[in-house]
Design a protein around this motif. Structure first.
Motif, PDB file in Angstrom:
ATOM      1  N   SER A  68      -8.147   4.515  -7.498  1.00  0.00           N
ATOM      2  CA  SER A  68      -7.035   5.115  -6.771  1.00  0.00           C
ATOM      3  C   SER A  68      -7.596   6.142  -5.807  1.00  0.00           C
ATOM      4  O   SER A  68      -8.789   6.473  -5.854  1.00  0.00           O
ATOM      5  N   VAL A 103      -0.790   9.521  -4.229  1.00  0.00           N
ATOM      6  CA  VAL A 103      -1.949   8.726  -4.655  1.00  0.00           C
ATOM      7  C   VAL A 103      -1.560   7.255  -4.675  1.00  0.00           C
ATOM      8  O   VAL A 103      -0.471   6.891  -5.135  1.00  0.00           O
ATOM      9  N   GLY A 105      -2.857   3.490  -6.019  1.00  0.00           N
ATOM     10  CA  GLY A 105      -3.773   2.757  -6.882  1.00  0.00           C
ATOM     11  C   GLY A 105      -3.913   1.332  -6.381  1.00  0.00           C
ATOM     12  O   GLY A 105      -2.913   0.680  -6.073  1.00  0.00           O
ATOM     13  N   ARG A 128      -1.905   7.546 -13.909  1.00  0.00           N
ATOM     14  CA  ARG A 128      -0.764   8.450 -13.820  1.00  0.00           C
ATOM     15  C   ARG A 128      -1.171   9.876 -14.186  1.00  0.00           C
ATOM     16  O   ARG A 128      -0.894  10.833 -13.448  1.00  0.00           O
ATOM     17  N   ALA A 131      -3.600  11.459 -11.534  1.00  0.00           N
ATOM     18  CA  ALA A 131      -2.932  11.876 -10.299  1.00  0.00           C
ATOM     19  C   ALA A 131      -2.118  13.145 -10.525  1.00  0.00           C
ATOM     20  O   ALA A 131      -2.125  14.062  -9.691  1.00  0.00           O
ATOM     21  N   LEU A 139       2.529   8.348  -7.713  1.00  0.00           N
ATOM     22  CA  LEU A 139       1.495   7.313  -7.719  1.00  0.00           C
ATOM     23  C   LEU A 139       2.164   6.029  -7.245  1.00  0.00           C
ATOM     24  O   LEU A 139       3.134   5.569  -7.855  1.00  0.00           O
TER      25      LEU A 139
END
Length: 247
Positions: A68, A103, A105, A128, A131, A139
């Motif tokens: 990520s 963020v 991923g 999760r 972040a 996320l």
């Protein structure tokens, strides 16, 4: 199973081993044109967002990885070229010094011998938590549904909307994200694009690629479009946008 998940910032010694961690990505996607940009430029600049799982009894052997990185998108932004747009935006952010606002991923890979043990959920939960630990509230993931390749002609929006009697998504990978707290929020219709000469497609797939039109390729979510008159074929993969609200 006793796993420990760390970032590459915490375990930089594991970085050289991640290329050897094999999952189930189709061979042709290993030649995606933005892969080099991501793995050589974006991921190494964000070691605090690259996660690796090891078994505590074998701490030097990765069994899963998750990539990520922060991007400067507004939280409600859902670009149609999801996966590719995320990588290009992250590269531009690094070049221009922009700060991330959420963020994204882009990959969870579990070693083939470790699949089916719930490790994918462990890695989603870790993304999760990581972040959130960095102070981000969102996320966002362009999810590649794991069983969509079985029905390449079915539109992804309809496929993603399928649910089980309990209301959870029918697709196992989408279901994992929803169970972890994610919400399906849209479709990225051109998330990954790969165009290549027909000789490359023949090598990657073992298929003839000698007639114009759609070609069903194993593990492809949609057909690949073949154009012999121009000696090329193009794969445009849709993904499902899943948003994980972290606070």
């Amino acid at each position: 199973m006793d796993l420990q998940v760390a970032t590459l910032a915490e375990r930089p010694d594991l970085a050289p081993l991640l290329d050897d961690l094999l999952g189930t990505w189709p061979r042709f996607l290993h030649h995606h044109p933005l892969s080099t940009l991501f793995y050589t430029s974006v991921a190494p600049r964000h070691p605090g967002f690259c996660l690796v799982a090891v078994e505590r009894s074998a701490p030097d052997r990765p069994v899963a990885k998750a990539y990520s990185f922060p991007v400067s998108w507004a939280p409600g932004h859902l670009p149609p070229d999801g996966h590719d747009a995320a990588i290009m935006t992250a590269a531009g952010d690094l070049f221009d010094g922009r700060r991330g606002r959420l963020v994204v991923g882009v990959e969870v890979t579990v070693e083939t011998g470790w699949q089916g043990r719930g490790i994918s959920r462990v890695m989603v939960d870790a993304m999760r938590s990581n972040a959130a630990r960095h102070g981000f509230a969102t996320l966002l993931i362009p999810v590649r549904p794991v069983h969509k390749h079985r029905e390449p002609e079915v539109p992804l929006a309809g496929y993603a909307a399928r649910t089980r009697p309990d209301g959870l998504p029918a697709d196992p990978w989408l279901r994992t994200h929803v169970r972890a707290g994610g919400q399906i929020v849209g479709i990225a219709p051109a998330s990954m694009t790969l165009a290549a000469p027909l000789a490359d497609w023949r090598e990657w797939t073992g298929l003839a690629f000698d007639a114009p039109g759609p070609v069903r390729v194993p593990e492809a979510l949609v057909p690949v479009w073949c154009d012999p008159s121009h000696d090329s074929a193009v794969y445009v993969e849709p993904n499902v946008w899943v948003r994980h609200a972290l606070r």
